[in-house]
Scaffold this motif. Structure first.
Motif, PDB file in Angstrom:
ATOM      1  N   GLY A   5     -15.014 -18.631 -10.753  1.00 24.81           N
ATOM      2  CA  GLY A   5     -15.036 -17.231 -11.138  1.00 24.81           C
ATOM      3  C   GLY A   5     -14.619 -17.052 -12.575  1.00 24.81           C
ATOM      4  N   VAL A   6     -13.803 -16.032 -12.819  1.00 25.98           N
ATOM      5  CA  VAL A   6     -13.394 -15.707 -14.181  1.00 25.98           C
ATOM      6  C   VAL A   6     -12.536 -16.813 -14.793  1.00 25.98           C
ATOM      7  N   TRP A   7     -11.896 -17.634 -13.966  1.00 25.99           N
ATOM      8  CA  TRP A   7     -11.032 -18.703 -14.472  1.00 25.99           C
ATOM      9  C   TRP A   7     -11.811 -19.936 -14.909  1.00 25.99           C
ATOM     10  N   SER A   8     -13.103 -19.961 -14.670  1.00 20.36           N
ATOM     11  CA  SER A   8     -13.881 -21.155 -14.974  1.00 20.36           C
ATOM     12  C   SER A   8     -13.940 -21.469 -16.461  1.00 20.36           C
ATOM     13  N   VAL A   9     -13.650 -20.477 -17.318  1.00 19.18           N
ATOM     14  CA  VAL A   9     -13.691 -20.729 -18.752  1.00 19.18           C
ATOM     15  C   VAL A   9     -12.643 -21.767 -19.154  1.00 19.18           C
ATOM     16  N   TYR A  10     -11.534 -21.830 -18.404  1.00 20.55           N
ATOM     17  CA  TYR A  10     -10.507 -22.806 -18.742  1.00 20.55           C
ATOM     18  C   TYR A  10     -10.936 -24.220 -18.390  1.00 20.55           C
ATOM     19  N   VAL A  12     -18.358 -15.838   4.590  1.00 24.50           N
ATOM     20  CA  VAL A  12     -17.010 -15.496   4.128  1.00 24.50           C
ATOM     21  C   VAL A  12     -16.574 -14.247   4.883  1.00 24.50           C
ATOM     22  N   GLU A  13     -15.302 -14.197   5.222  1.00 26.95           N
ATOM     23  CA  GLU A  13     -14.817 -13.080   6.029  1.00 26.95           C
ATOM     24  C   GLU A  13     -13.404 -12.708   5.579  1.00 26.95           C
ATOM     25  N   PHE A  14     -13.219 -11.429   5.332  1.00 29.25           N
ATOM     26  CA  PHE A  14     -11.913 -10.936   4.897  1.00 29.25           C
ATOM     27  C   PHE A  14     -11.554  -9.696   5.708  1.00 29.25           C
ATOM     28  N   VAL A  15     -10.266  -9.492   5.882  1.00 29.14           N
ATOM     29  CA  VAL A  15      -9.734  -8.275   6.491  1.00 29.14           C
ATOM     30  C   VAL A  15      -9.000  -7.505   5.405  1.00 29.14           C
ATOM     31  N   VAL A  16      -9.462  -6.308   5.117  1.00 23.29           N
ATOM     32  CA  VAL A  16      -8.893  -5.485   4.045  1.00 23.29           C
ATOM     33  C   VAL A  16      -7.946  -4.470   4.667  1.00 23.29           C
ATOM     34  N   GLU A  17      -6.709  -4.470   4.201  1.00 23.44           N
ATOM     35  CA  GLU A  17      -5.702  -3.524   4.681  1.00 23.44           C
ATOM     36  C   GLU A  17      -5.123  -2.785   3.470  1.00 23.44           C
ATOM     37  N   ASP A  18      -5.798  -1.744   3.070  1.00 17.30           N
ATOM     38  CA  ASP A  18      -5.338  -0.901   1.976  1.00 17.30           C
ATOM     39  C   ASP A  18      -4.826   0.422   2.537  1.00 17.30           C
ATOM     40  N   VAL A  19      -3.949   1.070   1.763  1.00 12.57           N
ATOM     41  CA  VAL A  19      -3.421   2.368   2.183  1.00 12.57           C
ATOM     42  C   VAL A  19      -4.540   3.395   2.136  1.00 12.57           C
ATOM     43  N   PHE A  20      -4.708   4.083   3.256  1.00 12.66           N
ATOM     44  CA  PHE A  20      -5.739   5.126   3.312  1.00 12.66           C
ATOM     45  C   PHE A  20      -5.160   6.419   2.729  1.00 12.66           C
ATOM     46  N   PRO A  21      -5.907   7.109   1.864  1.00 12.85           N
ATOM     47  CA  PRO A  21      -5.379   8.348   1.267  1.00 12.85           C
ATOM     48  C   PRO A  21      -4.985   9.366   2.329  1.00 12.85           C
ATOM     49  N   HIS A  34     -26.210 -18.765   0.760  1.00 14.40           N
ATOM     50  CA  HIS A  34     -25.263 -18.968  -0.349  1.00 14.40           C
ATOM     51  C   HIS A  34     -24.694 -17.586  -0.673  1.00 14.40           C
ATOM     52  N   VAL A  35     -23.570 -17.251  -0.027  1.00  8.47           N
ATOM     53  CA  VAL A  35     -23.045 -15.890  -0.065  1.00  8.47           C
ATOM     54  C   VAL A  35     -22.767 -15.428  -1.492  1.00  8.47           C
ATOM     55  N   PHE A  36     -21.989 -16.203  -2.251  1.00  7.26           N
ATOM     56  CA  PHE A  36     -21.597 -15.748  -3.579  1.00  7.26           C
ATOM     57  C   PHE A  36     -22.759 -15.744  -4.559  1.00  7.26           C
ATOM     58  N   ALA A  37     -23.747 -16.604  -4.351  1.00  5.02           N
ATOM     59  CA  ALA A  37     -24.956 -16.540  -5.171  1.00  5.02           C
ATOM     60  C   ALA A  37     -25.700 -15.241  -4.897  1.00  5.02           C
ATOM     61  N   GLY A  38     -25.695 -14.803  -3.639  1.00  7.29           N
ATOM     62  CA  GLY A  38     -26.331 -13.525  -3.315  1.00  7.29           C
ATOM     63  C   GLY A  38     -25.604 -12.355  -3.938  1.00  7.29           C
ATOM     64  N   MET A  97     -14.175 -11.267  -4.098  1.00  5.86           N
ATOM     65  CA  MET A  97     -15.603 -11.153  -3.823  1.00  5.86           C
ATOM     66  C   MET A  97     -16.434 -12.095  -4.694  1.00  5.86           C
ATOM     67  N   THR A  98     -15.798 -12.754  -5.654  1.00 11.56           N
ATOM     68  CA  THR A  98     -16.528 -13.673  -6.528  1.00 11.56           C
ATOM     69  C   THR A  98     -16.277 -15.131  -6.168  1.00 11.56           C
ATOM     70  N   GLY A  99     -15.361 -15.390  -5.242  1.00  8.29           N
ATOM     71  CA  GLY A  99     -15.042 -16.756  -4.861  1.00  8.29           C
ATOM     72  C   GLY A  99     -13.892 -17.355  -5.635  1.00  8.29           C
ATOM     73  N   GLU A 100     -13.308 -16.602  -6.581  1.00  6.93           N
ATOM     74  CA  GLU A 100     -12.253 -17.186  -7.406  1.00  6.93           C
ATOM     75  C   GLU A 100     -10.968 -17.434  -6.626  1.00  6.93           C
ATOM     76  N   GLY A 101     -10.844 -16.838  -5.441  1.00  5.36           N
ATOM     77  CA  GLY A 101      -9.672 -17.097  -4.619  1.00  5.36           C
ATOM     78  C   GLY A 101      -9.696 -18.468  -3.962  1.00  5.36           C
ATOM     79  N   GLY A 102     -10.873 -19.105  -3.971  1.00  8.03           N
ATOM     80  CA  GLY A 102     -10.981 -20.427  -3.367  1.00  8.03           C
ATOM     81  C   GLY A 102     -10.817 -20.445  -1.869  1.00  8.03           C
ATOM     82  N   VAL A 103     -11.158 -19.328  -1.201  1.00  5.57           N
ATOM     83  CA  VAL A 103     -11.035 -19.250   0.249  1.00  5.57           C
ATOM     84  C   VAL A 103     -12.317 -18.670   0.821  1.00  5.57           C
ATOM     85  N   SER A 104     -12.561 -18.978   2.077  1.00  8.79           N
ATOM     86  CA  SER A 104     -13.726 -18.413   2.761  1.00  8.79           C
ATOM     87  C   SER A 104     -13.322 -17.383   3.807  1.00  8.79           C
ATOM     88  N   PHE A 105     -12.023 -17.213   4.039  1.00  9.12           N
ATOM     89  CA  PHE A 105     -11.536 -16.152   4.905  1.00  9.12           C
ATOM     90  C   PHE A 105     -10.092 -15.865   4.526  1.00  9.12           C
TER      91      PHE A 105
END
Length: 419
Positions: free
Chosen positions: A282-287, A342-351, A374-378, A398-406
């Motif tokens: 992701g964004v860290w790839s420049v290093y 890839v699968e994530f559970v989002v728990e943000d504060v609802f307004p 190829h999820v991230f390519a899509g 959402m870009t894969g920079e977290g290095g996780v698939s869930f």
């Protein structure tokens, strides 16, 4: 002399032909099977290992018997000529399999040949298994004056220790090699009941495991050992892997991380160990490109581009550059590093609705699951097209920079991983 109960099985132990062994041969293409036979199995220096049978076949014609040499009519030179002729002619792979089964190796295939067939298929079909990236977590608590122990992988020592750990339960056969393109040690582990009673039988797929050890990331183990399922032997194998790496004053346990992939190339790219940007995606790839400076300076110099606002070409180029900055050199169709899910559970504060005295926050769990070849390519393609995703506002997970698939996302940050 038969091997001791539970002792490592030798490479030369034979498995008679069954539909399962024929299937192993038939899975390879004609060219791959011929290459394996000519480069290894019929190597004059390795006949004691691969044990080809050059004696005459009982139902051969008398004319063939007249041409038999003193080794039985199909010496190694004659056999090589026959397979070389198959390589030149437009024969089907089935004919090559029939010759292997009915002539030179009509007595069966040995354990080394079985492992090499499986290895060749793994290289030609890299998405055959589902791989999990696990970490070797130290069990010894570090002190202020003692750093945590570092796992050290020495291939022969590990193989011997693993076989010794499993010895009370099963008989094992191990096949150790280096990946031809990735910096990985590959270990194939095949489990047989003990005591091994001849003739040996090819075990089911659930008793054959692959382990991969990155040479540049000693704390990781990539494997295809499924978790759960009520199979106690699989749990024993996972514990034995950690025990084989452990040493005095340095004990480890194998912990699954939040990354699963269909190819080793994808694991190496997202988790490190070679074959990509060393786990910096992701964004860290420049290093990983060897640049210097702060993140904003680097992005401005490496990814920035002047565009003419309002022009179609300028907007397209802007989105392309934004995608390049967010995804780096990865997430491209056909790069062999795709994650299929890839699968994530989002728990943000609802307004809230603004009512006075309302103090309890509401955090609904919202599941986000993306699937594809190829999820991230899509996702990158949609960013470049300006559809669905905003490349500037899109979160990093959402870009894969977290290095996780869930995992779990809380307040926009990947804070917890879960299976």
């Amino acid at each position: 002399m038969p091997p001791k109960p539970g002792a490592p099985l030798p490479n030369t132990a034979l498995i008679p032909h069954t539909p399962s062994t024929r299937r192993l041969l038939s899975r390879l293409t004609k060219d791959l099977l011929l290459e394996l036979v000519l480069s290894s199995w019929l190597d004059p220096a390795k006949t004691e290992t691969y044990q080809p049978n050059f004696a005459p076949v009982e139902d051969e014609d008398d004319d063939d018997d007249e041409d038999d040499d003193e080794e039985g009519g199909r010496g190694i030179e004659k056999a090589r000529e026959a397979y070389e002729a198959m390589k030149r002619r437009a024969v089907k792979g089935k004919e090559v399999v029939e010759r292997v089964v009915e002539r030179e190796w009509r007595d069966g295939l040995n354990l080394l040949q079985i492992a090499e067939l499986d290895y060749s298929y793994l290289l030609s079909h890299p998405a055959t298994h589902k791989w999990t990236a696990s970490t070797l977590h130290p069990l010894n608590r570090p002190t202020p004056h003692t750093p945590p122990p570092t796992p050290r992988f020495h291939a022969p020592t590990f193989t011997s220790a693993l076989a010794a750990t499993l010895r009370p339960l099963v008989s094992t056969h191990t096949f150790l090699t280096r990946h031809p393109t990735l910096p990985l040690h590959l270990l194939r582990l095949q489990l047989h009941p003990h005591p091994p009673t001849p003739p040996l039988a090819l075990p089911p797929p659930k008793r054959i495991f692959w382990l991969a050890f990155p040479t540049a990331a000693p704390g990781y183990v990539y494997h295809n050992i499924p978790a759960g399922g009520g199979d106690g032997l699989r749990d024993v194998v996972r514990e034995s892997v950690a025990a084989a790496v452990s040493r005095e004053h340095g004990r480890f346990e194998l912990r699954a991380s939040a990354m699963c992939a269909r190819t080793l190339e994808a694991l190496c790219f997202y988790r490190g160990g070679g074959g990509g940007e060393g786990g910096m995606v992701g964004v860290w790839s420049v290093y990983a490109e060897g640049v210097e400076g702060g993140p904003l300076d680097v992005l401005g110099a490496k990814r920035g581009v002047e565009v003419v606002q309002g022009e179609k070409g300028g907007e397209e180029e802007k989105r392309r550059r934004v995608a390049e900055g967010r995804f780096g050199g990865g997430a491209r169709v056909g790069d062999g590093r795709g994650l299929e899910s890839v699968e994530f559970v989002v728990e943000d504060v609802f307004p809230g609705d603004g009512e006075e005295g309302e103090e309890e926050e509401w955090r609904p769990s919202v599941g986000v699951k993306l699937e594809g070849a190829h999820v991230f390519a899509g996702v990158r393609s949609l960013v470049e097209a300006g559809v669905v995703f905003d490349g500037v506002k899109m979160p990093g997970w959402m870009t894969g920079e977290g290095g996780v698939s869930f995992g779990m996302v809380r307040d926009g940050v990947l804070v917890k991983r879960r299976k």
